[in-house]
Design an enzyme around this catalytic site. Structure first.
Site, short mmCIF file in Angstrom:
data_model
loop_
_atom_site.label_atom_id
_atom_site.label_comp_id
_atom_site.label_asym_id
_atom_site.label_seq_id
_atom_site.Cartn_x
_atom_site.Cartn_y
_atom_site.Cartn_z
N SER A 73 -14.02 70.54 -63.61
CA SER A 73 -13.27 71.39 -64.26
C SER A 73 -11.63 72.16 -64.10
CB SER A 73 -13.57 72.77 -64.92
OG SER A 73 -14.74 72.70 -65.87
N HIS A 104 -11.68 81.61 -62.37
CA HIS A 104 -12.44 80.46 -62.89
C HIS A 104 -11.66 79.12 -63.30
CE1 HIS A 104 -16.78 77.67 -62.99
NE2 HIS A 104 -17.10 78.94 -62.38
N THR A 150 -10.71 76.64 -65.34
CA THR A 150 -10.38 76.81 -66.11
C THR A 150 -8.67 77.73 -66.23
OG1 THR A 150 -11.69 75.92 -67.06
CG2 THR A 150 -10.00 76.36 -68.45
N ASP A 183 -12.42 70.55 -71.68
CA ASP A 183 -11.70 69.43 -71.06
C ASP A 183 -12.34 68.15 -70.55
OD1 ASP A 183 -14.42 71.67 -70.40
OD2 ASP A 183 -13.36 72.18 -68.08
#
EC number: 3.1.3.1
Length: 388
Positions: free
Chosen positions: A85, A137, A139, A318
């Site tokens: 990601s 996180h 993303t 993604d």
């Protein structure tokens, strides 16, 4: 990671890219608002299975399936056929390939472009990040920070508050914003107190989030769990955490106060976690919540002619996770409320292309086969009012 000098590697490229994003009043189709929605780890079979459960085999499409344009993107990273990601989101955020694990930052010292969120701030727009994972996180981090490793979540929290100044942050991650143990980048500290000192209203529950929105706050830090939020399929009545659709409308209500518009990223983070676990009930709950969040956003857009004319909405995963497949039933037609027979090829990510749904200024450019890095240029041009 040192506080000083972190962004010096991109100063030259920032000036060049900002010229592309300069306001262009003579062009009528500029994207005043960009809303970027990510069902992390979602493949096409996830969409099909959710639609069958929600509406039946011949029922209505999901909310994001009705957007005007559909295309698809390649997902590979700079050093791997199978992305994670971090570089996948960084490709969107900065328009270039990164290695697995890197967050909009080249570990070899090469310069990188400013993120689309940073460009939006340069135009005077408000900015927001929403996720059901920790808000630090991979993303959301890619849009609001530049770090050598996705594991530097304390440093990402620091940059959100001290460097990038993201106006709205909603998700999990109390432990990342108030850390006593240093992360991989050597960062620790009380960034919640620092945020309050900088004028952020802080919320730890849905009730508190509703209050800061009602109070008219324009800078909001909402941290609703020490780690990621509670999965949809395990939630019980009376839980204090907001759901993704509730965070989405709260974000819109805060960010829309800026007359120059906003950039907002909304991630259904745990579609990915469900597929990693090969857990279909988990996946279904997260998919339904994500689609509900898309409906909230689309209803907000549709309620005003200016929003309809000047908001670019993009929905894109993604990468695929799990290689999820619909294996049955072989001898029956499923009705709404019934579940498919699920299967997976792996507990990790796969390298397949992922679909892009979009509408609004510049969205036609996404209705074809592209690379994930191309989405950045589409957003930059749309924000500037540049025509394809």
């Amino acid at each position: 990671m040192k506080k000083a000098g972190l962004f010096s590697v991109y100063v030259a490229s920032a000036a060049m890219v900002l010229q592309l994003a300069a306001p262009a009043a003579s062009l009528a189709s500029a994207a005043k608002n960009i809303i970027f929605m990510v069902p992390d780890g979602m493949g096409l079979a996830d969409v099909t299975a959710t639609r069958i459960y929600k509406n039946g085999l011949d029922g209505a499409p999901l909310n994001f399936e009705t957007l005007k344009y559909i295309g698809y993107q390649r997902t590979y990273s700079a050093n791997s056929t199978i992305t994670d990601s971090a570089p996948a989101a960084s490709a969107w955020a900065c328009g270039e390939k990164f290695n697995n694990g890197e967050i909009s930052f080249h570990g070899d010292g090469r310069p990188f472009k400013p993120s689309i969120l940073e460009l939006a701030k340069k135009q005077g727009k408000s900015t927001g990040l929403v996720a059901t994972s920790t808000i630090t996180h991979a993303t959301p981090a890619a849009f609001g920070s530049h770090v050598v490793s996705r594991n530097c979540e304390n440093e990402i929290a620091r940059q959100f508050i001290e460097v990038t100044g993201v106006d709205l942050l909603l998700g999990g991650g109390v432990d990342k914003f108030k850390s006593v143990k240093a992360d991989k980048c050597g960062t620790k500290g009380d960034f919640i107190q620092e945020a309050q000192d900088k004028g952020y209203a802080v919320a730890y529950s849905k009730k508190e989030l509703d209050k800061v929105v009602t109070d008219g706050s324009t800078k909001v830090l909402g941290l609703f769990n020490a780690a990621g939020l509670t999965p949809e399929y395990t939630r019980t009545p009376g839980i204090s955490e907001p759901r993704l659709p509730e965070m989405a409308i709260a974000a819109l209500n805060v960010l829309e106060k800026n007359k120059h518009g906003f950039f907002l990223m909304v991630e259904g983070s745990q579609v990915d976690w469900a597929n990693h676990a090969n857990n279909y009930p988990y996946q279904l709950g997260e998919m339904l919540a994500f689609d509900e969040a898309v409906k909230v956003v689309r209803d907000w857009i549709s309620a005003d002619e200016d929003r309809k004319e000047n908001t670019l909405l993009i929905v894109v995963a993604d990468h695929d996770t799990g290689g999820f497949a619909i294996n049955g039933p072989q001898t029956a037609l499923l009705k709404a409320g019934q579940t498919v027979e699920a299967g997976w090829t792996t507990g990790e990510h796969t390298g397949v292309d992922t679909l892009i749904w979009s509408d609004g200024p510049g969205s036609k450019a996404l209705a074809r086969a592209i690379d994930n890095t191309d989405i950045y240029g589409v957003m930059v041009k749309a924000m500037a009012g540049s025509k394809e």
